[in-house]
Design a protein around this motif. Structure first.
Motif, PDB file in Angstrom:
ATOM      1  N   UNK A  27       0.860  -1.192   0.000  1.00 48.81           N
ATOM      2  CA  UNK A  27       0.000   0.000   0.000  1.00 48.81           C
ATOM      3  C   UNK A  27       0.894   1.239   0.000  1.00 48.81           C
ATOM      4  N   UNK A  28       0.627   2.137  -0.960  1.00 47.83           N
ATOM      5  CA  UNK A  28       1.431   3.367  -1.076  1.00 47.83           C
ATOM      6  C   UNK A  28       1.022   4.345   0.034  1.00 47.83           C
ATOM      7  N   UNK A  29       1.993   4.828   0.765  1.00 44.13           N
ATOM      8  CA  UNK A  29       1.712   5.761   1.865  1.00 44.13           C
ATOM      9  C   UNK A  29       1.483   7.186   1.372  1.00 44.13           C
ATOM     10  N   UNK A  30       1.744   7.451   0.064  1.00 40.00           N
ATOM     11  CA  UNK A  30       1.563   8.808  -0.462  1.00 40.00           C
ATOM     12  C   UNK A  30       0.166   8.992  -1.061  1.00 40.00           C
ATOM     13  N   UNK A  62       4.577   0.913  -3.877  1.00 42.61           N
ATOM     14  CA  UNK A  62       5.048   1.628  -2.689  1.00 42.61           C
ATOM     15  C   UNK A  62       5.341   3.071  -3.053  1.00 42.61           C
ATOM     16  N   UNK A  63       5.686   3.902  -2.068  1.00 43.21           N
ATOM     17  CA  UNK A  63       5.928   5.331  -2.289  1.00 43.21           C
ATOM     18  C   UNK A  63       7.144   5.561  -3.178  1.00 43.21           C
ATOM     19  N   UNK A  90       4.030  10.899  -6.970  1.00 36.87           N
ATOM     20  CA  UNK A  90       5.049  11.576  -6.173  1.00 36.87           C
ATOM     21  C   UNK A  90       6.342  11.754  -6.973  1.00 36.87           C
ATOM     22  N   UNK A  91       6.711  10.749  -7.736  1.00 38.26           N
ATOM     23  CA  UNK A  91       8.022  10.754  -8.394  1.00 38.26           C
ATOM     24  C   UNK A  91       7.962  11.159  -9.856  1.00 38.26           C
ATOM     25  N   UNK A  92       6.754  11.358 -10.428  1.00 38.72           N
ATOM     26  CA  UNK A  92       6.624  11.753 -11.819  1.00 38.72           C
ATOM     27  C   UNK A  92       6.246  10.586 -12.693  1.00 38.72           C
ATOM     28  N   UNK A  93       5.583  10.932 -13.816  1.00 39.46           N
ATOM     29  CA  UNK A  93       5.108   9.912 -14.727  1.00 39.46           C
ATOM     30  C   UNK A  93       6.185   9.577 -15.744  1.00 39.46           C
TER      31      UNK A  93
END
Length: 360
Positions: A293-296, A303-304, A310-313
């Motif tokens: 489960x992604x925390x973001x 994951x995050x 968060x990190x871009x497509x």
């Protein structure tokens, strides 16, 4: 030093005055000290020798004679026991009965009585009563043989029928062969192989009939043994019957034993593979149930560190109709999951196919 006949033996004293009065001989001359020096009952090779442990209460065989049904195996066991004690010559008449005036008569009488006791202990009470008043071991042995060893046509037919009814079934190859061989051995005792009696002085029998009969009998034994084997040995059965020349029963049994071992080893290998497949799928299902489960973004499946939000497509990425929230939800088929699992373990596509067949 040789033994002398005991002086208190009534049978010997009555037949030989020199025994009752060892100091007297013909002409009232003193008798020699060793009157029976020609016979030594201490000689272990002498059939009349009795070991201190060979008492009349000794039981030579474990199975009692019940009649014709078990005479032949009983007689075989009893003969081996008597031969091991060097006493069979008294039972089969090879050793002649000494004259009552012969010094050896006392020791023969002692051995004969001992053998009678051994035989009485090895027969049923009914048969024991029927031979109680026969005085010699030879007479008892001949009487039992005459009564119970005669070739009976109905008995032979019963053995033949039993042989061809015998099947392997749930028995192992070794147990089946043992039962089969016992029946054939009994049949050969009741109906021995014929031999040629043509023995003139100047000619020889050139037909070799005895060998031909024996070869035909061995072929019958082989065919009846192969027919009784289970169907899972059909390949081995065909292989045996197509051999030229045909093997004997012992060689056929060796081939069957080898095939059974191979089948057993393959069965163990398949069971171990299926057990390993079950462990793998259990682990895989557990992993599927515990998705990250992604925390973001709060979505499952990543994951995050791999969250696109968060990190871009990645370049060329296009959104799906289900919404932006499912950008990291990678859709895959069960077969792809299996491939992923196979890359991280020793479980391959062939194992997966065999597992599916097993489950079906």
């Amino acid at each position: 030093m040789a033994w002398q006949t005991p002086l208190n033996c009534p049978q010997m004293a009555a037949s030989n005055p020199a025994i009752s009065n060892p100091t007297m001989q013909a002409g009232n001359t003193p008798a020699p000290a060793l009157i029976f020096a020609t016979y030594d009952p201490k000689d272990r090779s002498n059939p009349l020798y009795l070991h201190p442990n060979e008492s009349p209460s000794l039981q030579l065989v474990t199975v009692q004679l019940e009649g014709r049904s078990n005479y032949h195996p009983w007689a075989r066991a009893m003969e081996m026991a008597l031969r091991s004690k060097n006493k069979m010559v008294l039972a089969d008449g090879t050793l002649a009965i000494p004259n009552k005036s012969d010094p050896k008569y006392f020791y023969w009488y002692q051995c004969n009585t001992t053998i009678l006791s051994w035989i009485f202990r090895a027969v049923s009470p009914t048969i024991g009563r029927s031979i109680l008043w026969i005085n010699t071991a030879e007479g008892v042995w001949r009487d039992l043989k005459k009564r119970f060893s005669q070739q009976d046509v109905f008995c032979i037919v019963e053995f033949q029928s039993e042989i061809y009814r015998t099947k392997q079934g749930t028995s192992s190859g070794n147990d089946y062969f043992t039962q089969f061989k016992l029946l054939w051995d009994e049949l050969l005792v009741l109906r021995p192989v014929l031999s040629c009696d043509f023995t003139p002085i100047s000619y020889e029998c050139g037909s070799n009939m005895s060998e031909k009969i024996r070869a035909q009998l061995e072929n019958d034994m082989l065919s009846s043994f192969v027919i009784g084997l289970n169907d899972d040995l059909n390949n081995t059965k065909r292989q045996i019957m197509l051999m030229k020349p045909l093997p004997d029963v012992g060689e056929a049994f060796a081939m069957v034993s080898q095939q059974e071992r191979q089948i057993h080893e393959v069965s163990i290998s398949v069971n171990e593979s299926l057990a390993g497949a079950g462990v793998f799928f259990t682990k895989y299902e557990n992993k599927q149930k515990q998705k990250p489960v992604c925390s973001f973004c709060g979505y499952t499946g990543h994951t995050i560190e791999k969250c696109y939000k968060k990190n871009g497509y990645p370049p060329g990425w296009k959104p799906r109709n289900k919404g932006m929230g499912a950008v990291n939800q990678v859709q895959s088929t069960p077969q792809e999951h299996i491939n992923i699992g196979a890359n991280s373990s020793s479980f391959n596509q062939e194992d997966y196919r065999r597992f599916l067949e097993f489950m079906q």
